[in-house]
Write a protein that holds these residues in place. Structure first.
Motif, PDB file in Angstrom:
ATOM      1  N   ILE A 165      -6.212  -6.621   1.523  1.00  0.00           N
ATOM      2  CA  ILE A 165      -5.873  -6.630   0.103  1.00  0.00           C
ATOM      3  C   ILE A 165      -4.388  -6.956  -0.032  1.00  0.00           C
ATOM      4  O   ILE A 165      -3.537  -6.232   0.492  1.00  0.00           O
ATOM      5  N   GLY A 167      -0.997  -7.993  -2.463  1.00  0.00           N
ATOM      6  CA  GLY A 167      -0.451  -7.871  -3.817  1.00  0.00           C
ATOM      7  C   GLY A 167       0.907  -7.224  -3.799  1.00  0.00           C
ATOM      8  O   GLY A 167       1.285  -6.528  -2.838  1.00  0.00           O
ATOM      9  N   THR A 171       0.703  -3.039  -8.049  1.00  0.00           N
ATOM     10  CA  THR A 171      -0.379  -3.804  -8.677  1.00  0.00           C
ATOM     11  C   THR A 171      -1.712  -3.061  -8.670  1.00  0.00           C
ATOM     12  O   THR A 171      -2.615  -3.410  -9.423  1.00  0.00           O
ATOM     13  N   LYS A 173      -3.383  -1.889  -5.434  1.00  0.00           N
ATOM     14  CA  LYS A 173      -4.168  -2.241  -4.244  1.00  0.00           C
ATOM     15  C   LYS A 173      -5.079  -1.085  -3.822  1.00  0.00           C
ATOM     16  O   LYS A 173      -6.194  -1.304  -3.355  1.00  0.00           O
ATOM     17  N   GLU A 174      -4.583   0.157  -4.007  1.00  0.00           N
ATOM     18  CA  GLU A 174      -5.418   1.310  -3.659  1.00  0.00           C
ATOM     19  C   GLU A 174      -6.671   1.372  -4.525  1.00  0.00           C
ATOM     20  O   GLU A 174      -7.743   1.762  -4.058  1.00  0.00           O
ATOM     21  N   ASP A 238      -2.919   1.371   4.229  1.00  0.00           N
ATOM     22  CA  ASP A 238      -2.008   0.843   3.209  1.00  0.00           C
ATOM     23  C   ASP A 238      -0.677   0.471   3.858  1.00  0.00           C
ATOM     24  O   ASP A 238      -0.225   1.139   4.788  1.00  0.00           O
ATOM     25  N   ALA A 278      -4.050  -3.141   3.405  1.00  0.00           N
ATOM     26  CA  ALA A 278      -3.307  -3.717   2.279  1.00  0.00           C
ATOM     27  C   ALA A 278      -1.849  -3.878   2.669  1.00  0.00           C
ATOM     28  O   ALA A 278      -1.325  -3.121   3.492  1.00  0.00           O
ATOM     29  N   ASN A 280       2.106  -5.645   0.908  1.00  0.00           N
ATOM     30  CA  ASN A 280       2.825  -6.472  -0.051  1.00  0.00           C
ATOM     31  C   ASN A 280       3.674  -7.517   0.669  1.00  0.00           C
ATOM     32  O   ASN A 280       4.404  -8.278   0.045  1.00  0.00           O
ATOM     33  N   ASN A 306      -6.718 -10.985  -3.358  1.00  0.00           N
ATOM     34  CA  ASN A 306      -5.388 -10.986  -3.959  1.00  0.00           C
ATOM     35  C   ASN A 306      -5.427 -10.224  -5.277  1.00  0.00           C
ATOM     36  O   ASN A 306      -6.210 -10.562  -6.174  1.00  0.00           O
ATOM     37  N   VAL A 307      -4.606  -9.186  -5.392  1.00  0.00           N
ATOM     38  CA  VAL A 307      -4.546  -8.392  -6.617  1.00  0.00           C
ATOM     39  C   VAL A 307      -3.506  -9.031  -7.542  1.00  0.00           C
ATOM     40  O   VAL A 307      -2.344  -9.167  -7.165  1.00  0.00           O
TER      41      VAL A 307
END
Length: 388
Positions: A165, A167, A171, A173-174, A238, A278, A280, A306-307
């Motif tokens: 994930i 982003g 945004t 993602k969680e 994460d 996830a 960033n 993509n978030v």
């Protein structure tokens, strides 16, 4: 106190239960047979059903089946003068709370009703907590980017495919990871989140894979790692881009072999987990810089989601504003407020570098600092950014 439905074909039993339970403050409704009892139950709202087993036309086991079909959370207490162990076991398996033989021990009955009410309160509290949790992780918005993302989640969630994930910070993602878990066949299993950026590099292996007592100076007892905790469910890594290279190597092995080894042990432990990750960060750049393993990237990125940033989905700002206003009202116990169309337009003009996290903070600030019941455009201009 409880609303109780008593179903029994013996008038003396019905009357006796009514007199005793009403003295305790409960509200009683009486039915003389199963058919009438189910009709009464269907048209009312009851916390507890007390039903005899041996009745003409529809017996208590049939009543139990029907009650469980109509409202499975209802507490049902079975009573019978012809009971045996097999009947009691069958009733409990079907969903009955307790089985009491006639002649009734009234003290036991009162204790059972009290315990049943405690159970009912616990069920209600659990439901409310689940609603609160689900609301906390709700994805708001129906813009085109959000619709496309939801379509991807709906398609991928039921599979066991690993998902990366991507982003920016804030945004949500969680939320995507939790939606993937809730939509999977593992939804009843654990969802274990690991913030790789928040754990010191020297402890990340212990956090993920656990350790044995004495494995290092502060290892005073055995620790079960996140991968084992997530067995049968989902682990969400994460900020995976911040994971150390040694930890990456062990995660790669876990993905390849479905096996982990605790720090300080040479014993392999099989695990059955779905891995969601996830970040960033731009992992292509991290790979070129030697900070991230390319083979791990390919293992994690079977599916990439993509978030969208808030700037990419500004059509969702009206819905998000109203959603967060209600959340803030409940959390801070403040009066309800609305937001004017002009105020929404001002919010849509802002460059939301902090995304949903920043937006939520701004809405909370507006709810607290503005006067009146409606947030105006001038309020947004005054308070949307922190005062320098």
């Amino acid at each position: 106190m409880a609303k109780i439905l008593v179903i029994d074909d013996q008038r003396a039993i019905r009357t006796s239960l009514k007199d005793i339970l009403e003295l305790e403050g409960h509200e009683l409704t009486l039915s003389e047979n199963g058919i009438e009892g189910i009709e009464t139950f269907s048209n009312g709202k009851f916390d507890i059903v007390i039903t005899d087993i041996k009745m003409p036309e529809m017996d208590g086991m049939e009543v139990l089946d029907k009650v469980m079909e109509l409202k499975p959370d209802t507490t049902v207490i079975m009573i019978s003068g012809h009971g045996d162990i097999d009947t009691a076991v069958e009733a409990i398996k079907k969903g009955a709370y307790d089985f009491i033989e006639k002649p009734l021990d009234l003290n036991r009955l009162l204790i059972t009703v009290k315990n049943a009410m405690d159970r009912t309160d616990l069920v209600v509290e659990t439901k409310n907590l689940k609603k609160k949790v689900n609301r906390t992780y709700e994805m708001i918005g129906d813009s085109e980017p959000m619709r496309k993302m939801r379509e991807m989640i709906d398609k991928v969630a039921p599979t066991d495919a690993r998902v990366l994930i991507l982003g920016n910070n804030g945004t949500g993602k969680e939320l995507v990871a939790r939606a993937m878990h809730e939509g999977s066949k593992r939804a009843q299993g654990p969802f274990v989140e690991v913030n790789c950026a928040a754990i010191p590099s020297e402890l990340i292996e212990s956090e993920l894979f656990g350790h044995e007592k004495g494995a290092f100076t502060s290892a005073i007892k055995q620790r079960i790692g996140k991968f084992e905790q997530a067995n049968g469910g989902t682990i969400f890594l994460d900020e995976v881009g911040d994971m150390s290279l040694p930890a990456q190597a062990k995660v790669l092995r876990a993905l390849q072999e479905s096996t982990i080894t605790r720090v300080g042990s040479d014993k392999d432990i099989k695990v059955d987990v779905r891995v969601l990750a996830a970040t960033n960060k731009n992992l292509a750049d991290e790979i070129k810089a030697g900070n991230f393993r390319e083979d791990l990237y390919h293992r994690l990125s079977v599916i990439i989601i993509n978030v969208p940033s808030l700037n990419e989905r500004k059509d969702d700002i009206p819905a998000l504003a109203n959603y967060f206003l209600e959340i803030v009202r409940q959390e801070l116990n403040i009066p309800s407020k609305t937001i004017s169309p002009q105020a929404v337009e001002e919010l849509q003009k802002i460059n939301w570098t902090g995304n949903i996290r920043e937006f939520r903070n701004v809405i909370e600030r507006l709810a607290i600092l503005t006067n009146g019941v409606e947030i105006e455009a001038t309020d947004v201009l005054a308070y949307a950014k922190p005062i320098a």
